[in-house]
Structure formats: structure tokens, C-alpha cells
Scaffold this active site. Sequence first.
Site, short mmCIF file in Angstrom:
data_model
loop_
_atom_site.label_atom_id
_atom_site.label_comp_id
_atom_site.label_asym_id
_atom_site.label_seq_id
_atom_site.Cartn_x
_atom_site.Cartn_y
_atom_site.Cartn_z
N HIS A 307 0.86 -1.20 0.00
CA HIS A 307 0.00 0.00 0.00
C HIS A 307 0.89 1.24 0.00
CE1 HIS A 307 -3.17 2.82 1.08
NE2 HIS A 307 -4.02 1.87 0.71
N ASP A 364 -7.95 -5.29 -0.01
CA ASP A 364 -8.44 -6.20 -1.05
C ASP A 364 -8.08 -7.66 -0.81
OD1 ASP A 364 -7.66 -3.53 -3.21
OD2 ASP A 364 -9.67 -4.24 -2.70
C1 SDX Z 1 -6.23 0.01 -2.99
O1 SDX Z 1 -4.34 4.49 -2.14
C2 SDX Z 1 -5.33 3.94 -1.51
O2 SDX Z 1 -5.74 4.34 -0.45
C3 SDX Z 1 -5.94 2.70 -2.24
C4 SDX Z 1 -6.95 1.89 -1.47
C5 SDX Z 1 -8.23 2.68 -1.21
O3 SDX Z 1 -8.94 2.33 -0.24
O4 SDX Z 1 -8.56 3.56 -2.04
O5 SDX Z 1 -6.41 1.47 -0.24
C6 SDX Z 1 -7.38 0.64 -2.26
O6 SDX Z 1 -5.99 0.34 -4.12
C7 SDX Z 1 -5.36 -0.98 -2.26
C8 SDX Z 1 -4.16 -1.50 -3.12
C9 SDX Z 1 -4.69 -2.59 -4.06
N1 SDX Z 1 -3.64 -2.97 -5.02
C10 SDX Z 1 -2.97 -4.14 -4.89
O7 SDX Z 1 -3.13 -4.94 -3.97
C11 SDX Z 1 -2.00 -4.42 -6.03
C12 SDX Z 1 -0.69 -4.97 -5.49
N2 SDX Z 1 -0.01 -3.88 -4.77
C13 SDX Z 1 0.99 -3.12 -5.47
O8 SDX Z 1 0.81 -3.00 -6.83
C14 SDX Z 1 1.47 -1.88 -4.70
O9 SDX Z 1 1.74 -2.29 -3.43
C15 SDX Z 1 0.58 -0.65 -4.66
C16 SDX Z 1 0.16 -0.22 -6.03
C17 SDX Z 1 -0.62 -0.88 -3.84
C18 SDX Z 1 1.41 0.48 -4.02
O10 SDX Z 1 2.45 0.73 -4.88
P1 SDX Z 1 3.57 1.82 -4.53
O11 SDX Z 1 3.24 2.57 -3.30
O12 SDX Z 1 3.84 2.60 -5.77
O13 SDX Z 1 4.77 0.93 -4.12
P2 SDX Z 1 5.98 0.63 -5.08
O14 SDX Z 1 5.46 0.11 -6.37
O15 SDX Z 1 6.87 1.82 -5.07
O16 SDX Z 1 6.67 -0.60 -4.31
C19 SDX Z 1 7.71 -0.40 -3.37
C20 SDX Z 1 8.50 -1.71 -3.43
C21 SDX Z 1 8.94 -2.07 -4.86
O17 SDX Z 1 10.10 -2.89 -4.74
P3 SDX Z 1 11.57 -2.15 -4.88
O18 SDX Z 1 11.56 -1.42 -6.19
O19 SDX Z 1 11.68 -1.21 -3.67
O20 SDX Z 1 12.56 -3.30 -4.82
O21 SDX Z 1 7.65 -2.80 -3.01
C22 SDX Z 1 7.46 -3.71 -4.09
C23 SDX Z 1 7.83 -2.96 -5.35
O22 SDX Z 1 8.27 -3.86 -6.38
N3 SDX Z 1 6.05 -4.09 -4.07
C24 SDX Z 1 5.61 -5.32 -4.29
C25 SDX Z 1 4.22 -5.24 -4.11
N4 SDX Z 1 3.87 -3.98 -3.81
C26 SDX Z 1 5.01 -3.27 -3.79
N5 SDX Z 1 6.25 -6.48 -4.61
C27 SDX Z 1 5.47 -7.57 -4.76
N6 SDX Z 1 4.12 -7.58 -4.60
C28 SDX Z 1 3.47 -6.43 -4.28
N7 SDX Z 1 2.15 -6.44 -4.14
#
Ligand code: SDX
Length: 422
Positions: A307, A364
Site C-alpha cells: 500500500h 483487497d
Molecule cells: C487500494 O491508495 C489507496 O488508499 C488505495 C486503497 C483505497 O482504499 O482507495 O487502499 C485501495 O488500491 C489498495 C491496493 C490494491 N492494489 C494491490 O493490492 C496491487 C498490489 N499492490 C501493489 O501494486 C502496490 O503495493 C501498490 C500499487 C498498492 C502500491 O504501490 P507503490 O506505493 O507505488 O509501491 P511501489 O510500487 O513503489 O513498491 C515499493 C516496493 C517495490 O520494490 P523495490 O523497487 O523497492 O525493490 O515494493 C514492491 C515494489 O516492487 N512491491 C511489491 C508489491 N507492492 C510493492 N512487490 C510484490 N508484490 C506487491 N504487491
Amino acid sequence: MSKNAVINLDGKDIELPIIEGTEGEKAIDIRKLRAESGYITIDSGFGNTGSCESTITFIDGAKGILRYRGFTIEELTEKCSFEKVIYLLMYDKLPTDDELSSFNEDLKKYSTIDNDLFKSLFSSMPKDAHPMSILSAALSVLSTHESENLNPLDPAQVDIAAKKLMAKIPLIAAASYKYSKGEEFNVSDSGLNYTANFLHLMFSNGSDKYDLKPAVETVMNKLFVLHADHEQNCSTSAVRFVGSSQANLFASVVAGVNALSGPSHGGANQKVLEQLQSICDDGGDASKFIAKAKDKADPFRLMGFGHRVYKNFDPRAKLIKQSCDEVLNVLGLNDPLLNVAKELSQTALNDKYFSDRKLYPNVDFYSGIIYKAIGFPVEMFTVLFAIGRLPGWITQWKEMHAVDNRIGRPRQIYSGENERSL
Ligand code: SDX
């Protein structure tokens, strides 16, 4: 604490005010920066940039706190109907019994749709059209029949538009589901509350009334409340942004629906279920999927994990996980996907890759288990998120108009070709 931040640019000190919120959050107000220095800031993804001051929702991502108008979601889900939370968000006050009763009467008054109109709309789409695309189209069509309630600067028209959106979104969602099954649309039952009526619209079949179990109504109410708002998330920011052009409330909400549909946002609840099913079908070994999620060469992500704001357990995930066991017990179901989810979560939480990045289950991760147990098809899951989030979108849109509705127009740093000739 100093009331100003001072940055030195090209030998000149620029003083910028510091803003502190009621929960101690601090921001540097850069509204004068470009005029005084010619510089802008840049922050792709807006992870470090505030778009507004807001009095609606507070999130503490480190502590896993979520409050609407100062009330915790733990207390709101325990003590309030979804209708009461809608009222609290939209009107910034807890309603008296009479106010809530009158509000509910309005919602019931508007809880009708033109079946022929929507049947012809649905028939223009492929049978396997995604329910979020259907919802987006249906709300746009709805607005074409609301010309007297489109002025975004007329509070009376906005109030009617808001109530009509809240009242009609369950009907549209249920009608699209019924259409996909070739069943007749149900009509609202004015004797039922908002959540019970939605379950009736979805699962009754003509004279065969849906057997509504109190535990199911309670958990759906809880899920709607938990999804009601979440400060400046992607879809809410889309609603505010589109609304800032003085687009009407319907058009702004349609933007929110479309933003929410993405798998990185609200679309994740559907992807989580599909992912759990894949693990199940693959023999239930989560480690393979954990390895894929950690592999930088692999775009695969663990859906329902991570998140932008929560760097601790999403408090909503905690509450939803508790309800999973309750609902499955009441329904006498034993869904292997819940066991897979629990094992996946435990494995990930014990893995350095996830703990180093503070990746925890989000809203989710478990919600789809409950939706599936109740009988919703997986394609409908994000529509359920949209129904819950609608009051938040409306409330945030109203606040934008009340506080600062100048059109949103970010700047950029150009990094393309310098002037050249053909
Ligand atoms: C919702 O914003 C809100 O409030 C949203 C929400 C709401 O109520 O409106 O809470 C609802 O959208 C919840 C999120 C649902 N999405 C998912 O579950 C999809 C999977 N999650 C990711 O795609 C991700 O965690 C996000 C999109 C939710 C957040 O992405 P960020 O903040 O841009 O984080 P990032 O991509 O910069 O990740 C930081 C690190 C990265 O690794 P490094 O580059 O540091 O090595 O964490 C890793 C990412 O690769 N990472 C993950 C991951 N999420 C982040 N690696 C594997 N699996 C994941 N799910």
C-alpha cells in the site's frame, strides 16, 4: 517550530510557509515557489505531495489507523449502518434519528431505474462486458436523464444528484448482474435498508425472495463502511481532478469508477481471488508465487499486498479477515481459498523481501473471500468496492468545491528536443 521553511536557490533564500494538520502532519506550502524562484517541484506518483487539506478522513499509515470525521472504522463498523456513515461523510455530522429517517426516505424515493433503458444499454454490450465498464457507461447514461441536477455550483442540485447516485448504483449493479444471467431485474423493496435491499436486488429471483441471513447483511454493511472513503487515493483524486474542471458530479464519479477499475487499485480484489484460485489449482503451494512476486525480472505482484500509505497492517484488512471466519461458519462453508490466503499471508509476512518493504495485506486481500461466499461473481467484486466508495467520492468532490475548486493543472519539466527545423 518554525512557521517557514527556507530553501536557498541560486543564492536567494526562499521562505515557504509550513502547514501543520490537526494530527501533527506537516507540509511545506509551495504555492509561492514558482513565482519567487522560477522553480517547480516534481514528484511522479505524488507519493510525497499533498493535493489539499481535508477534514474528511485521517490515515496513519505507520500505525494502521483509519478514521472518518474523527471516528475510528472499528467503532463505525460496530455501531453504524452504512446509511449513517454516508450521512456522516456527506454532511459532516452524525444524523439525528429524524435526519437519518428523512435521508433514507430520499434514497428510497430515488431507488428506481428505467428497466427498458438499461436493458437496451446492456444489450449494446458484449455478454462478457466487465461490470465496471458497464457501471461506467450506465452512470453516464443516467446523467443524460438528469439535466436538471447537473449544475456543480448549485448545492440543491448537487444534493439531489448525490442522493440519486447513491440510490441508483445498487440497482444498476444488480441489473447488470441479472442481465448477464438472463434473469428479470428485481425492484427495490422499501421495507429493507440499503444493504439488505442491494442483496435482495442481486439475489432474489422474481417471487423467490432472497433468504437474507442477518450475518450476511451485517458483513456487507461492514464492508461498505470499510470502503467508504480513504482520503486522496487514485480514484478519489480522479473525482476531485475531473470535478475541478466544473464537470458535473455524475461525470466526476464516472472518472472515479474508471480509475478504481485498475488492478493496482480497486481491481485488485478480483485479481486476489483469481490469484488464490491459481495457487489452489497449482496444488496450494504459495512459495512459487512468493518467489515470482520477489523476482524483479517478473512483473507479477502479490495482489492484495502492499500500500502506498499503510506501512503496517491495513486496519480494514484486519477487520475483514475477522469476518471471513464468521461468515464462512454461518454459511456452513469451508473455502480452501481462505486457508490458501492465510498461508500466503503468513509466508509473505515472514519473508524479508516483504518485511523490508513493509508490505502487508491491504483491504483487497480478504474481501473477495467473503464476496465469493455470499455468492457474488468475481467480476462484480470491484463494483462492490465502487458502491462502498461512492459516498467518499461525493464527499471529497463537495469539499473540493467548497475549499478550492480552481482547475487542477500540474506543471512539467520538458526534456524533449530543443527547437529544430524540418
Ligand atoms: C487500494 O491508495 C489507496 O488508499 C488505495 C486503497 C483505497 O482504499 O482507495 O487502499 C485501495 O488500491 C489498495 C491496493 C490494491 N492494489 C494491490 O493490492 C496491487 C498490489 N499492490 C501493489 O501494486 C502496490 O503495493 C501498490 C500499487 C498498492 C502500491 O504501490 P507503490 O506505493 O507505488 O509501491 P511501489 O510500487 O513503489 O513498491 C515499493 C516496493 C517495490 O520494490 P523495490 O523497487 O523497492 O525493490 O515494493 C514492491 C515494489 O516492487 N512491491 C511489491 C508489491 N507492492 C510493492 N512487490 C510484490 N508484490 C506487491 N504487491
